[in-house]
Design a protein around this motif. Sequence first.
Motif, PDB file in Angstrom:
ATOM      1  N   GLN A   9       0.818  -1.204   0.000  1.00  0.00           N
ATOM      2  CA  GLN A   9       0.000   0.000   0.000  1.00  0.00           C
ATOM      3  C   GLN A   9       0.862   1.268   0.000  1.00  0.00           C
ATOM      4  O   GLN A   9       0.597   2.217  -0.742  1.00  0.00           O
ATOM      5  CB  GLN A   9      -0.927   0.005   1.223  1.00  0.00           C
ATOM      6  N   LEU A  10       1.902   1.272   0.796  1.00  0.00           N
ATOM      7  CA  LEU A  10       2.786   2.434   0.849  1.00  0.00           C
ATOM      8  C   LEU A  10       3.509   2.637  -0.483  1.00  0.00           C
ATOM      9  O   LEU A  10       3.688   3.772  -0.941  1.00  0.00           O
ATOM     10  CB  LEU A  10       3.789   2.283   1.986  1.00  0.00           C
ATOM     11  N   ASP A  11       3.941   1.551  -1.108  1.00  0.00           N
ATOM     12  CA  ASP A  11       4.579   1.637  -2.425  1.00  0.00           C
ATOM     13  C   ASP A  11       3.631   2.271  -3.444  1.00  0.00           C
ATOM     14  O   ASP A  11       4.030   3.114  -4.259  1.00  0.00           O
ATOM     15  CB  ASP A  11       4.989   0.245  -2.912  1.00  0.00           C
ATOM     16  N   TRP A  12       2.372   1.848  -3.397  1.00  0.00           N
ATOM     17  CA  TRP A  12       1.382   2.349  -4.348  1.00  0.00           C
ATOM     18  C   TRP A  12       1.135   3.841  -4.144  1.00  0.00           C
ATOM     19  O   TRP A  12       1.029   4.606  -5.101  1.00  0.00           O
ATOM     20  CB  TRP A  12       0.089   1.556  -4.205  1.00  0.00           C
ATOM     21  N   MET A  13       1.073   4.265  -2.885  1.00  0.00           N
ATOM     22  CA  MET A  13       0.872   5.683  -2.612  1.00  0.00           C
ATOM     23  C   MET A  13       2.057   6.509  -3.114  1.00  0.00           C
ATOM     24  O   MET A  13       1.873   7.605  -3.659  1.00  0.00           O
ATOM     25  CB  MET A  13       0.655   5.914  -1.118  1.00  0.00           C
ATOM     26  N   LEU A  14       3.259   5.988  -2.937  1.00  0.00           N
ATOM     27  CA  LEU A  14       4.426   6.695  -3.449  1.00  0.00           C
ATOM     28  C   LEU A  14       4.366   6.824  -4.968  1.00  0.00           C
ATOM     29  O   LEU A  14       4.683   7.880  -5.526  1.00  0.00           O
ATOM     30  CB  LEU A  14       5.708   5.952  -3.043  1.00  0.00           C
ATOM     31  N   GLU A  15       3.951   5.751  -5.629  1.00  0.00           N
ATOM     32  CA  GLU A  15       3.832   5.804  -7.088  1.00  0.00           C
ATOM     33  C   GLU A  15       2.784   6.827  -7.519  1.00  0.00           C
ATOM     34  O   GLU A  15       3.025   7.637  -8.420  1.00  0.00           O
ATOM     35  CB  GLU A  15       3.469   4.420  -7.629  1.00  0.00           C
ATOM     36  N   ASP A  53       9.420  11.149   1.921  1.00  0.00           N
ATOM     37  CA  ASP A  53      10.485  10.677   2.815  1.00  0.00           C
ATOM     38  C   ASP A  53       9.892   9.917   4.003  1.00  0.00           C
ATOM     39  O   ASP A  53      10.410   8.856   4.400  1.00  0.00           O
ATOM     40  CB  ASP A  53      11.315  11.855   3.330  1.00  0.00           C
ATOM     41  N   LEU A  54       8.816  10.439   4.573  1.00  0.00           N
ATOM     42  CA  LEU A  54       8.206   9.780   5.736  1.00  0.00           C
ATOM     43  C   LEU A  54       7.593   8.440   5.343  1.00  0.00           C
ATOM     44  O   LEU A  54       7.738   7.445   6.067  1.00  0.00           O
ATOM     45  CB  LEU A  54       7.135  10.675   6.358  1.00  0.00           C
ATOM     46  N   ILE A  55       6.931   8.385   4.200  1.00  0.00           N
ATOM     47  CA  ILE A  55       6.339   7.122   3.750  1.00  0.00           C
ATOM     48  C   ILE A  55       7.433   6.076   3.534  1.00  0.00           C
ATOM     49  O   ILE A  55       7.289   4.911   3.937  1.00  0.00           O
ATOM     50  CB  ILE A  55       5.523   7.331   2.459  1.00  0.00           C
ATOM     51  N   SER A  56       8.533   6.487   2.927  1.00  0.00           N
ATOM     52  CA  SER A  56       9.642   5.549   2.701  1.00  0.00           C
ATOM     53  C   SER A  56      10.219   5.080   4.023  1.00  0.00           C
ATOM     54  O   SER A  56      10.586   3.891   4.175  1.00  0.00           O
ATOM     55  CB  SER A  56      10.742   6.240   1.881  1.00  0.00           C
ATOM     56  N   LYS A  57      10.297   5.970   5.002  1.00  0.00           N
ATOM     57  CA  LYS A  57      10.831   5.620   6.326  1.00  0.00           C
ATOM     58  C   LYS A  57       9.922   4.593   7.011  1.00  0.00           C
ATOM     59  O   LYS A  57      10.409   3.597   7.562  1.00  0.00           O
ATOM     60  CB  LYS A  57      10.960   6.871   7.170  1.00  0.00           C
ATOM     61  N   ILE A  58       8.622   4.842   6.961  1.00  0.00           N
ATOM     62  CA  ILE A  58       7.671   3.928   7.603  1.00  0.00           C
ATOM     63  C   ILE A  58       7.712   2.574   6.923  1.00  0.00           C
ATOM     64  O   ILE A  58       7.643   1.520   7.575  1.00  0.00           O
ATOM     65  CB  ILE A  58       6.252   4.523   7.550  1.00  0.00           C
TER      66      ILE A  58
END
Length: 285
Positions: A192-198, A276-281
């Motif tokens: 889910q986090l990967d998708w949001m980053l994309e 940056d925060l999403i990648s950290k989490i």
Amino acid sequence: MLEHMPPTPSARKQRVGIELRKMRDAAGTTAADAATVLGVARTKITLIEQGTYSVTPERVAALARKYGEPDSDYVEALAAMAGDRTKGWWEEYRGAVPPGFLDICEMEFHATGQQSYQICHPPGPMQTERYSRAIFRDAQVPLSPRVVETRVENRLRRSETLMAEGAAPYTAIVHEAALRMQFGGREVAREQLDWMLELSHRPHVTLRVVSFESGGFKGSGQAIIYMNGPVPRLDSVQYDTIDGPTFLHSTDHLQKYRGLIEQMTDRALSVDGTRDLISKIKKEL
């Protein structure tokens, strides 16, 4: 000519009647006086204002003249709304998902832009298939596997429409708590986090996170969708209740929620800070 509508009109159709009632009240005109303009019984004005009967764009304009409404852009936009007969993709799901879900799909489809603020999970249109399925499986009222799959499919169709290239501007303000909730487990959460980053790199999408460090602020507990209409007076706010979606559109409500969106935006990290925060989490999962 008045046309009979289904017993439960969509929220968008009801909006036409609501706006006509606002105009009439502001003008101090009685339903009986308004009825003379259309050559109908007084009760038909009531039914129009309740959304039980539709009305043509020409008659919307006639009523607006009777009420002395000076905002021509507003009247033109409302008349266009009254005349719209679009049968969108969401009609395929009528009877299969709650009417409120379809109202959201229709309102989003016609919005010129929208801003979403979510606390416990990412906005529906930004969810992956597996994440959405996990949320629906955890619904307060247990859903059958068939119903879960239908609602997941409906949500993915929303995503295809709102996240597609050339779609209207979409801004998502998401609380950090939503990024750390592990619906479906760690693997699903990472996906889910990967998708949001994309999605955050798509030209029409703006994603910003309100971090835990930002502290509290008034209205922080209210998850909302603010949808822009063709003119500001036709904007809408949607929020969830235990009984389903609720729509707000009074002048006071719109002003209040515009202010709330501004507060959330001021508290949110920048776009780069959000990534940056999403990648950290994600690394912590």
